[in-house]
Enzyme design. Structure first.
Site, PDB file in Angstrom:
ATOM      1  N   VAL A   1       2.913  -7.017   3.516  1.00 14.70           N
ATOM      2  CA  VAL A   1       2.068  -6.061   2.793  1.00 14.70           C
ATOM      3  C   VAL A   1       0.607  -6.229   3.206  1.00 14.70           C
ATOM      4  O   VAL A   1       0.040  -7.306   3.091  1.00 14.70           O
ATOM      5  CB  VAL A   1       2.206  -6.244   1.270  1.00 14.70           C
ATOM      6  CG1 VAL A   1       1.252  -5.318   0.524  1.00 14.70           C
ATOM      7  CG2 VAL A   1       3.638  -5.985   0.840  1.00 14.70           C
ATOM      8  N   HIS A   2       0.027  -5.147   3.694  1.00  8.45           N
ATOM      9  CA  HIS A   2      -1.394  -5.129   4.069  1.00  8.45           C
ATOM     10  C   HIS A   2      -1.892  -3.759   3.656  1.00  8.45           C
ATOM     11  O   HIS A   2      -1.129  -2.977   3.087  1.00  8.45           O
ATOM     12  CB  HIS A   2      -1.547  -5.365   5.572  1.00  8.45           C
ATOM     13  CG  HIS A   2      -0.691  -4.447   6.380  1.00  8.45           C
ATOM     14  ND1 HIS A   2      -1.134  -3.224   6.818  1.00  8.45           N
ATOM     15  CD2 HIS A   2       0.598  -4.549   6.762  1.00  8.45           C
ATOM     16  CE1 HIS A   2      -0.137  -2.624   7.466  1.00  8.45           C
ATOM     17  NE2 HIS A   2       0.918  -3.394   7.441  1.00  8.45           N
ATOM     18  N   GLY A   3      -3.124  -3.448   3.906  1.00  8.58           N
ATOM     19  CA  GLY A   3      -3.707  -2.194   3.430  1.00  8.58           C
ATOM     20  C   GLY A   3      -2.843  -0.969   3.636  1.00  8.58           C
ATOM     21  O   GLY A   3      -2.554  -0.231   2.704  1.00  8.58           O
TER      22      GLY A   3
END
Length: 161
Positions: free
Chosen positions: A15-17
């Site tokens: 999970v990242h931006g």
């Protein structure tokens, strides 16, 4: 009654931006489930990913692959689940364990020794190809798509020729 899994994404960054906000909002998920043995036991990784999830308004959970397989079918109907895994092998383990996955988006799979380029963001080795084709041949809609609305590349034998 099976879990309401909207989408499963393979992304080695988890999970990242982009995943936390763009994909979550685009599919209407209210729960991001990170199915990853390492992240499930790493508070720092969880803290960083939770911050991203907060900005999308979705809840986030960190489960090992085994725990995901054990409890996914106890999910409440109101939970619109977005599963994020790190590798095609992880996705395959979930499917083999009975997790009702119908759609898999292949996001980022970085280059490393022995991997070949499929798209600018997806590099695979023989093991990855085997798992991706297993998933695709299991009747799951598997495709490479960087961000919602981008060009989709269906995963099948022709993609790896």
């Amino acid at each position: 009654m099976s879990a309401n899994i909207l989408l499963t994404r393979i992304d080695n960054r988890l999970v990242h931006g982009q995943v936390g906000v763009t994909w979550t909002k685009s599919i209407g998920a209210n729960l991001i489930l990170v199915a990853n043995d390492e992240a499930a036991s790493n508070p720092l990784q969880q803290k960083l990913m939770s911050t991203t999830a907060d900005s999308s308004g979705a809840g986030i959970r960190f489960f090992s692959l085994e725990k995901t397989i054990k409890i996914i079918n106890r999910a409440a109907d109101r939970q619109k689940i977005f599963i994020v895994v790190k590798t095609p092998e992880d996705a395959r383990k979930l499917v083999e364990g009975g997790v009702p996955i119908r759609e898999i988006n292949v996001g980022n799979m970085h280059f490393s020794q022995g991997k070949k380029e499929v798209t600018k963001k997806v590099y695979v080795d023989e093991n990855d190809i085997k798992s991706l084709l297993f998933l695709s041949n299991s009747g799951i809609d598997v495709y490479i798509e960087d961000y919602p609305g981008d060009k989709k590349f269906p995963v099948n034998e022709n993609l790896f020729k």
